[in-house]
Design an enzyme around this catalytic site. Structure first.
Site, PDB file in Angstrom:
ATOM      1  N   LYS A 194       0.700  -1.177  -0.005  1.00  0.00           N
ATOM      2  CA  LYS A 194       0.072  -0.090  -0.107  1.00  0.00           C
ATOM      3  C   LYS A 194       0.954   1.350  -0.190  1.00  0.00           C
ATOM      4  O   LYS A 194       0.574   1.979  -0.798  1.00  0.00           O
ATOM      5  CB  LYS A 194      -1.089  -0.073   1.257  1.00  0.00           C
ATOM      6  CG  LYS A 194      -1.566   1.079   1.443  1.00  0.00           C
ATOM      7  CD  LYS A 194      -2.453   0.910   2.647  1.00  0.00           C
ATOM      8  CE  LYS A 194      -3.426   2.281   2.803  1.00  0.00           C
ATOM      9  NZ  LYS A 194      -4.276   2.275   3.939  1.00  0.00           N
ATOM     10  N   GLU A 200      10.569  -4.627   4.555  1.00  0.00           N
ATOM     11  CA  GLU A 200      10.773  -6.023   4.158  1.00  0.00           C
ATOM     12  C   GLU A 200      10.481  -6.243   2.504  1.00  0.00           C
ATOM     13  O   GLU A 200      11.093  -6.882   1.979  1.00  0.00           O
ATOM     14  CB  GLU A 200       9.703  -6.869   4.757  1.00  0.00           C
ATOM     15  CG  GLU A 200       9.950  -6.896   6.293  1.00  0.00           C
ATOM     16  CD  GLU A 200       9.453  -5.930   7.314  1.00  0.00           C
ATOM     17  OE1 GLU A 200       8.983  -4.855   6.661  1.00  0.00           O
ATOM     18  OE2 GLU A 200       9.218  -6.246   8.475  1.00  0.00           O
ATOM     19  N   GLY A 252      -5.020  -1.875   4.873  1.00  0.00           N
ATOM     20  CA  GLY A 252      -4.178  -2.917   4.319  1.00  0.00           C
ATOM     21  C   GLY A 252      -4.839  -4.382   4.876  1.00  0.00           C
ATOM     22  O   GLY A 252      -4.527  -5.428   3.833  1.00  0.00           O
ATOM     23  N   ARG A 253      -5.068  -4.563   5.662  1.00  0.00           N
ATOM     24  CA  ARG A 253      -5.683  -5.826   6.371  1.00  0.00           C
ATOM     25  C   ARG A 253      -6.991  -6.281   5.743  1.00  0.00           C
ATOM     26  O   ARG A 253      -7.461  -7.160   5.978  1.00  0.00           O
ATOM     27  CB  ARG A 253      -5.661  -6.039   7.755  1.00  0.00           C
ATOM     28  CG  ARG A 253      -6.351  -4.994   8.546  1.00  0.00           C
ATOM     29  CD  ARG A 253      -5.803  -5.177  10.190  1.00  0.00           C
ATOM     30  NE  ARG A 253      -6.447  -3.726  10.987  1.00  0.00           N
ATOM     31  CZ  ARG A 253      -5.586  -2.790  11.138  1.00  0.00           C
ATOM     32  NH1 ARG A 253      -4.478  -2.639  10.207  1.00  0.00           N
ATOM     33  NH2 ARG A 253      -6.121  -1.816  11.757  1.00  0.00           N
ATOM     34  N   GLU A 338      -4.592  -6.922  14.819  1.00  0.00           N
ATOM     35  CA  GLU A 338      -4.138  -5.308  14.542  1.00  0.00           C
ATOM     36  C   GLU A 338      -5.229  -4.398  14.547  1.00  0.00           C
ATOM     37  O   GLU A 338      -5.046  -3.297  14.708  1.00  0.00           O
ATOM     38  CB  GLU A 338      -3.432  -5.407  13.158  1.00  0.00           C
ATOM     39  CG  GLU A 338      -2.411  -4.290  12.821  1.00  0.00           C
ATOM     40  CD  GLU A 338      -1.610  -4.593  11.513  1.00  0.00           C
ATOM     41  OE1 GLU A 338      -2.375  -4.100  10.461  1.00  0.00           O
ATOM     42  OE2 GLU A 338      -0.540  -4.679  11.675  1.00  0.00           O
ATOM     43  N   HIS A 369      -4.417 -33.536  17.596  1.00  0.00           N
ATOM     44  CA  HIS A 369      -3.382 -34.232  17.838  1.00  0.00           C
ATOM     45  C   HIS A 369      -2.209 -33.426  18.528  1.00  0.00           C
ATOM     46  O   HIS A 369      -1.098 -34.098  18.326  1.00  0.00           O
ATOM     47  CB  HIS A 369      -2.873 -35.126  16.705  1.00  0.00           C
ATOM     48  CG  HIS A 369      -4.000 -36.191  16.413  1.00  0.00           C
ATOM     49  ND1 HIS A 369      -4.001 -37.412  17.122  1.00  0.00           N
ATOM     50  CD2 HIS A 369      -5.212 -36.027  15.610  1.00  0.00           C
ATOM     51  CE1 HIS A 369      -5.260 -37.972  16.682  1.00  0.00           C
ATOM     52  NE2 HIS A 369      -5.857 -37.260  15.720  1.00  0.00           N
ATOM     53  N   LYS A 497       9.539  -0.753  14.345  1.00  0.00           N
ATOM     54  CA  LYS A 497      10.070  -0.481  13.077  1.00  0.00           C
ATOM     55  C   LYS A 497      10.960   0.518  13.286  1.00  0.00           C
ATOM     56  O   LYS A 497      12.113   0.426  12.538  1.00  0.00           O
ATOM     57  CB  LYS A 497       9.068  -0.027  12.106  1.00  0.00           C
ATOM     58  CG  LYS A 497       7.933  -0.977  11.703  1.00  0.00           C
ATOM     59  CD  LYS A 497       6.984  -0.111  10.585  1.00  0.00           C
ATOM     60  CE  LYS A 497       5.885  -1.185  10.317  1.00  0.00           C
ATOM     61  NZ  LYS A 497       4.766  -0.420   9.450  1.00  0.00           N
TER      62      LYS A 497
HETATM   63  O1  F6P Z   1       2.879  -3.890   9.937  1.00  0.00           O
HETATM   64  C1  F6P Z   1       1.946  -2.985   9.663  1.00  0.00           C
HETATM   65  C2  F6P Z   1       1.318  -2.757   8.192  1.00  0.00           C
HETATM   66  O2  F6P Z   1       1.148  -1.225   7.908  1.00  0.00           O
HETATM   67  C3  F6P Z   1      -0.191  -3.467   8.255  1.00  0.00           C
HETATM   68  O3  F6P Z   1      -1.036  -2.727   8.506  1.00  0.00           O
HETATM   69  C4  F6P Z   1       0.014  -3.739   6.558  1.00  0.00           C
HETATM   70  O4  F6P Z   1      -0.921  -4.677   5.868  1.00  0.00           O
HETATM   71  C5  F6P Z   1       1.706  -4.061   6.322  1.00  0.00           C
HETATM   72  O5  F6P Z   1       2.435  -3.362   7.232  1.00  0.00           O
HETATM   73  C6  F6P Z   1       1.951  -4.066   5.031  1.00  0.00           C
HETATM   74  O6  F6P Z   1       1.921  -2.698   4.459  1.00  0.00           O
HETATM   75  P1  F6P Z   1       2.442  -2.079   3.111  1.00  0.00           P
HETATM   76  O7  F6P Z   1       1.045  -2.620   2.278  1.00  0.00           O
HETATM   77  O8  F6P Z   1       2.316  -0.759   3.195  1.00  0.00           O
HETATM   78  O9  F6P Z   1       3.431  -2.509   2.787  1.00  0.00           O
END
Ligand code: F6P
Length: 531
Positions: A194, A200, A252-253, A338, A369, A497
């Site tokens: 987003k 990452e 995002g979620r 979240e 199990h 972060k």
């Molecule tokens: O870890 C927080 C967060 O902002 C989530 O809410 C989101 O889904 C994820 O990081 C990834 O964010 P982006 O889509 O901006 O890379």
């Protein structure tokens, strides 16, 4: 509000709710949305408790806030944003106005662009340097990964497109494993972010670009991007024709319904993806119109509130007896924790009750199990949510599916009924006697009186999958409104972060003396061992 519920709970908490569960209660304490049935008869909620819980929904303005959300009001107050993932499945295109503009034409236009691109990739009209695309690698994390990754597994029986892989972790083991299995000349890489700043994802995207650049003359031509950031995607070199944008009112979620779902659309095709959207849309209509006692999102929410905020059960197990939903618990961990893992209400006050529960789980029967021992005989009560389909997709193995269903129903029955000392004694009376019989029997007692709910549906097809996910989204919304929190921000992820950015030079060798003793000691240990 809370006081009345808590004192009602005090008055019923010692009763065995099994005694309530006759067929009249089974009918009264279950509800249907389309052909999906939610049963909450195996809980200690009675008509008085339920009425008090519905009062909670009314007194906290759930209906008004729901209508405001669907209409595009800026209910994400801490970020000044609307919350409109529902617009992404508003397939009829009825206008939704944000800041004076109808957002629907752009939503539908982006959906049409995604469908055209997906079709081009699936038919081979869009090719990599080495020909037709065989593999799609979605690089994203959190909401930009969990939704489509879960969906690709859930809808595996409908998968007829290129192989789809998901890379999320910054751990190089994740991307290395995936890229090893792909041919760069026939791979499409989708960078899903987003913000297009998540460390990452951007790190993995650069790694993938370098990997592709070793074999492909113009690697950026085999990249697509899913993002709100036109600048970021352009700077990365991805042509605007392969950038699928969305607005900041998609959290995002909550984003798998739009561009973030592209990898799922590539896997199952545009028609099946539309069926998935239609399932969610049908749940939206149900949520907007059904009275509380028939309203599945409201019912899931009040059951959750009863168990967590009223009874004090801190965790909730989600147990799909549907192997294709094996990633649902992980997805729900982000969606619920979240969203509702907040200690401060919308107006900045400390919460007077617990925040949302710890959500966890594994598919049945694997969990049986592993951790069901604790669920049945541990000292803490863990409310369980079972999900089960009438049919799988393996018609020739339907008998095996029936065994799965029997296990699911047996677990909720066992949790409710338990096994008392007399029965336990009779189970082992032929092997032991005297004190040893008492001792052995005690180990075989199941306290029972442990609550569970069951969501049952005919088959996990794209429509039903859309219904289920939208159901959980709206449940989170209702719980958030009742708690008075903002379910749509996530400030709690920021501190880690920031500290990771500050720690990077230290793990690379800079002076660690400004850090606390434990952190500096761990850096020292890891450095001595090859960091
Ligand atoms: O870890 C927080 C967060 O902002 C989530 O809410 C989101 O889904 C994820 O990081 C990834 O964010 P982006 O889509 O901006 O890379």
């Amino acid at each position: 509000m809370w006081t009345a519920l808590k004192s009602h709970y005090d008055s019923v908490k010692d009763r065995r709710f099994e005694t309530l569960v006759d067929s009249a209660r089974a009918a009264d304490f279950s509800a249907q949305a389309g052909d999906m049935r939610f049963d909450y008869a195996k809980t200690n909620i009675d008509t008085t408790g339920r009425a008090l819980l519905f009062d909670l929904l009314d007194n906290t303005g759930v209906a008004e806030k729901r209508d405001a959300m669907f209409a595009g009001a800026k209910i994400n107050e801490t970020e000044g944003r609307a919350v409109l993932h529902t617009a992404l499945r508003n397939l009829d295109g009825d206008p939704i106005i944000v800041d004076g503009t109808d957002v629907m034409p752009e939503v539908l236009d982006t959906l049409a662009r995604m469908e055209k691109f997906a079709e081009d990739v699936r038919t081979g009209a869009f090719q990599g340097q080495g020909g037709k695309i065989t593999d799609v690698v979605n690089i994203g994390i959190g909401g930009s990964d969990l939704g489509p990754a879960m969906g690709a597994l859930a809808l595996r029986p409908y998968h007829d497109g290129p192989r789809c892989h998901f890379v999320s972790n910054v751990d190089p083991a994740d991307i290395a494993d995936v890229l090893r299995a792909c041919d760069p000349t026939t791979t499409l890489v989708i960078v899903a972010s987003k913000t297009f700043t998540t460390i990452e994802t951007m790190t993995n995207a650069r790694t993938a670009k370098a990997w592709m650049g070793e074999k492909v003359t113009d690697p950026a031509a085999q990249f697509a991007a899913l993002s709100t950031s036109e600048q970021g995607t352009a700077d990365f070199g991805i042509d605007a024709s392969r950038v699928f944008g969305f607005e900041d009112w998609v959290g995002g979620r909550y984003s798998m319904w739009g561009p973030i779902g592209l990898s799922l659309m590539l896997a199952i095709g545009a028609d099946a993806f539309r069926a998935f959207l239609k399932g969610a849309q049908s749940m939206d209509l149900h949520f907007k119109s059904a009275p509380w006692h028939e309203n599945l999102p409201a019912l899931l929410a009040v059951v959750g509130i009863w168990h967590n905020q009223i009874c004090g059960h801190a965790t909730r197990a989600v147990l799909p007896y549907d192997n294709n939903l094996s990633r649902l618990p992980a997805y729900l961990q982000q969606l619920e924790m979240e969203s509702n893992g907040k200690g401060v209400s919308m107006d900045g006050e400390d919460l007077a009750v617990n925040s949302g529960p710890v959500v966890w789980g594994e598919p049945g029967t694997n969990g049986q199990h592993a951790f069901y021992q604790l669920i049945h005989q541990g000292t803490r009560v863990i409310p369980c949510e079972f999900l089960v389909a009438a049919r799988g997709h393996e018609d020739d193995l339907h008998h095996q599916h029936q065994l799965l269903v029997a296990n699911c129903l047996a677990q909720s029955e066992a949790l409710m009924k338990g096994r008392d000392l007399d029965e336990a004694r009779s189970k082992v009376a032929d092997k032991f006697d005297g004190d040893e019989l008492e001792r052995q029997a005690k180990h075989r007692v199941f306290p029972g009186n442990r609550p569970s709910t069951t969501l049952a549906y005919p088959q996990l097809d794209p429509f039903t999958f859309g219904q289920i996910i939208a159901l959980y989204e709206h449940r989170v919304f209702v719980e958030g409104v009742v708690l008075g929190i903002n379910s749509y921000d996530q400030w709690g992820v920021e501190l880690g972060k920031e500290l990771a950015t500050a720690l990077q030079p230290i793990v690379e060798g800079a002076d660690a003396s400004g850090k606390d003793g434990s952190t500096a000691g761990l850096v020292g240990f890891l450095q001595k061992n090859g960091l």
